[in-house]
Scaffold this motif. Structure first.
Motif, PDB file in Angstrom:
ATOM      1  N   PRO A  74       7.884  -8.323  -6.127  1.00  0.00           N
ATOM      2  CA  PRO A  74       8.443  -6.975  -6.343  1.00  0.00           C
ATOM      3  C   PRO A  74       9.082  -6.799  -7.714  1.00  0.00           C
ATOM      4  CG  PRO A  74       9.821  -8.236  -4.831  1.00  0.00           C
ATOM      5  CD  PRO A  74       8.569  -9.030  -5.026  1.00  0.00           C
ATOM      6  N   LEU A 167       6.514   1.692  -7.927  1.00  0.00           N
ATOM      7  CA  LEU A 167       7.404   1.883  -6.784  1.00  0.00           C
ATOM      8  C   LEU A 167       6.652   1.666  -5.472  1.00  0.00           C
ATOM      9  CD1 LEU A 167       9.398   5.023  -8.008  1.00  0.00           C
ATOM     10  CD2 LEU A 167       9.976   2.596  -8.263  1.00  0.00           C
ATOM     11  N   VAL A 168       5.391   2.132  -5.438  1.00  0.00           N
ATOM     12  CA  VAL A 168       4.565   1.893  -4.246  1.00  0.00           C
ATOM     13  C   VAL A 168       4.312   0.400  -4.069  1.00  0.00           C
ATOM     14  CG1 VAL A 168       2.301   2.285  -3.198  1.00  0.00           C
ATOM     15  CG2 VAL A 168       3.470   4.152  -4.388  1.00  0.00           C
ATOM     16  N   ALA A 171       7.268  -1.472  -2.621  1.00  0.00           N
ATOM     17  CA  ALA A 171       7.411  -1.226  -1.184  1.00  0.00           C
ATOM     18  C   ALA A 171       6.412  -2.050  -0.371  1.00  0.00           C
ATOM     19  CB  ALA A 171       7.225   0.263  -0.890  1.00  0.00           C
ATOM     20  N   VAL A 174       7.184  -6.016   0.589  1.00  0.00           N
ATOM     21  CA  VAL A 174       8.096  -6.413   1.663  1.00  0.00           C
ATOM     22  C   VAL A 174       7.358  -6.870   2.915  1.00  0.00           C
ATOM     23  CG1 VAL A 174       9.984  -5.662   3.151  1.00  0.00           C
ATOM     24  CG2 VAL A 174       9.924  -4.950   0.740  1.00  0.00           C
TER      25      VAL A 174
END
Length: 393
Positions: A74, A167-168, A171, A174
């Motif tokens: 990330p 940003l996608v 996400a 995770v």
């Protein structure tokens, strides 16, 4: 089912990161038009993205050989997006280089760890690794469309919008890391390598990857400008050529994985590079709209070996999977950028056609190196046992 889900999420996350590699090349025509950069100056932007990346990827690979670093996925994804997002905000060439270099470091940090995780999740399947690579190809292909949509009708001041894919990607990291947490947790007790390293073969493979990188990054840097010259200074032609160059890689990656499940990886790579020689020559010298056909063929030909080179490197260096991934996966997007300023200088002093012509020799050199490579025997991987963790250590 779990493997398919993990690979799918990793592939989409890979796309979100590799958008920023493709975005550098896609932004070049806008930097040239808006800031009146010469070819050499514009190619320096590609160099900035590649220089730190080429050094950093093997370093990050060596680090991931020693420690599990899942947080890199990330963090590096976000870093890659933020760098590109800030690149158009200042008219300063120095700041532009700095922000693009930051993006390059993010990309560098992402690939070794993601390749290790993908190899673990794929359980040794060449087709699964092909799907993981496909994600990167799609990211490359979407980059010129995304940049054209965001910047094409405005100015470079709109680059902050380009942070959205990052940003996608953050996400998506995770759930992947949660799914793979249990297998990776067992890695601490099973870090002994299986099989002996073949350093000589790995060096030859790395050189072949370098030559592949030079032709691909060279074309991705200048194909948009070259297509504009060939098709009546059409901006659409430039975007279409870059899109085809990146999209054809999607076909190549899937085809490469499928062929490698039936034939030796080395054999598949040899034929692919041999056919790429003809395709690259067609891009540069065949007149008219047929150029676009050869662009697609070049992309497919150069991407058939892409995921295969990653797994070959891992099998040549079974005790240093992260290092092997950092070199093979990293060099494909780094070293070519170091040569781009030389091509830009040659284009400024002669012509784009003359500058691109030497690229025809690059896949031929890769073919020659693959003729001297053996097909390694990959250790067996099983999804339910600690064996894949031992393989990755």
């Amino acid at each position: 089912m779990r493997r398919n889900t993990s690979i799918s999420l990793l592939a989409v996350g890979h796309a979100c990161v590799d958008i920023y590699q493709g975005a550098v090349a896609a932004l070049i025509p806008f930097f040239v038009a808006e800031r009146d950069y010469t070819y050499a100056v514009a190619s320096g932007i590609v160099l900035a993205a590649s220089l730190l990346s080429s050094v950093a990827q093997p370093v990050f690979g060596a680090l991931t050989d020693r420690w599990a670093m899942p947080w890199l996925l990330p963090v590096s994804t976000l870093l890659g997006g933020v760098g590109i997002a800030l690149s158009g905000l200042s008219g300063s060439y120095g700041l532009t280089l700095f922000f693009v270099a930051i993006s390059g470091v993010g990309v560098a940090a992402y690939h070794p760890e993601s390749a290790r995780v993908a190899r673990l999740a794929s359980a040794g399947s060449h087709s699964a690794m092909g799907w993981f690579s496909l994600g990167g190809n799609i990211g490359f292909a979407l980059a010129p469309l995304m940049v054209a949509a965001v910047i094409g009708q405005g100015s470079l001041r709109w680059t902050p919008v380009l942070v959205l894919p990052a940003l996608v990607g953050v996400a998506l990291c995770v759930p992947v890391l949660r799914m793979l947490a249990r297998p990776r947790a067992g890695a601490a007790g099973a870090r002994a390598p299986r099989g002996a390293d073949d350093v000589a073969a790995f060096v030859k493979l790395s050189l072949a990857v370098v030559f592949r990188s030079i032709v691909f990054i060279g074309l991705s840097t200048f194909i948009s400008l070259y297509a504009r010259q060939r098709v009546q200074d059409s901006t659409t032609a430039g975007t279409a050529a870059l899109f085809l160059l990146f999209l054809g890689g999607a076909v190549g990656s899937i085809l490469g994985g499928s062929l490698a499940d039936r034939y030796d990886r080395v054999h598949v790579c040899r034929w692919s590079y041999l056919l790429s020689v003809v395709a690259v020559a067609g891009v540069i010298h065949v007149p008219g709209p047929a150029m676009f056909l050869f662009v697609a063929l070049t992309s497919a030909g150069l991407y058939v070996p892409f995921s295969l080179q990653v797994t070959l490197g891992q099998d040549y260096l079974p005790s240093r999977i992260g290092t092997a991934s950092g070199v093979t996966l990293g060099l494909t997007v780094s070293i070519g950028g170091l040569v781009s300023p030389l091509l830009g200088h040659l284009a400024d002093t002669t012509s784009l056609k003359a500058a691109l012509t030497p690229l025809i020799a690059m896949p031929a050199l890769s073919w020659l190196l693959f003729r001297a490579l053996p097909e390694p025997t990959a250790p067996a991987l099983r999804t339910a046992a600690p064996a894949p963790v031992r393989q990755e250590a």
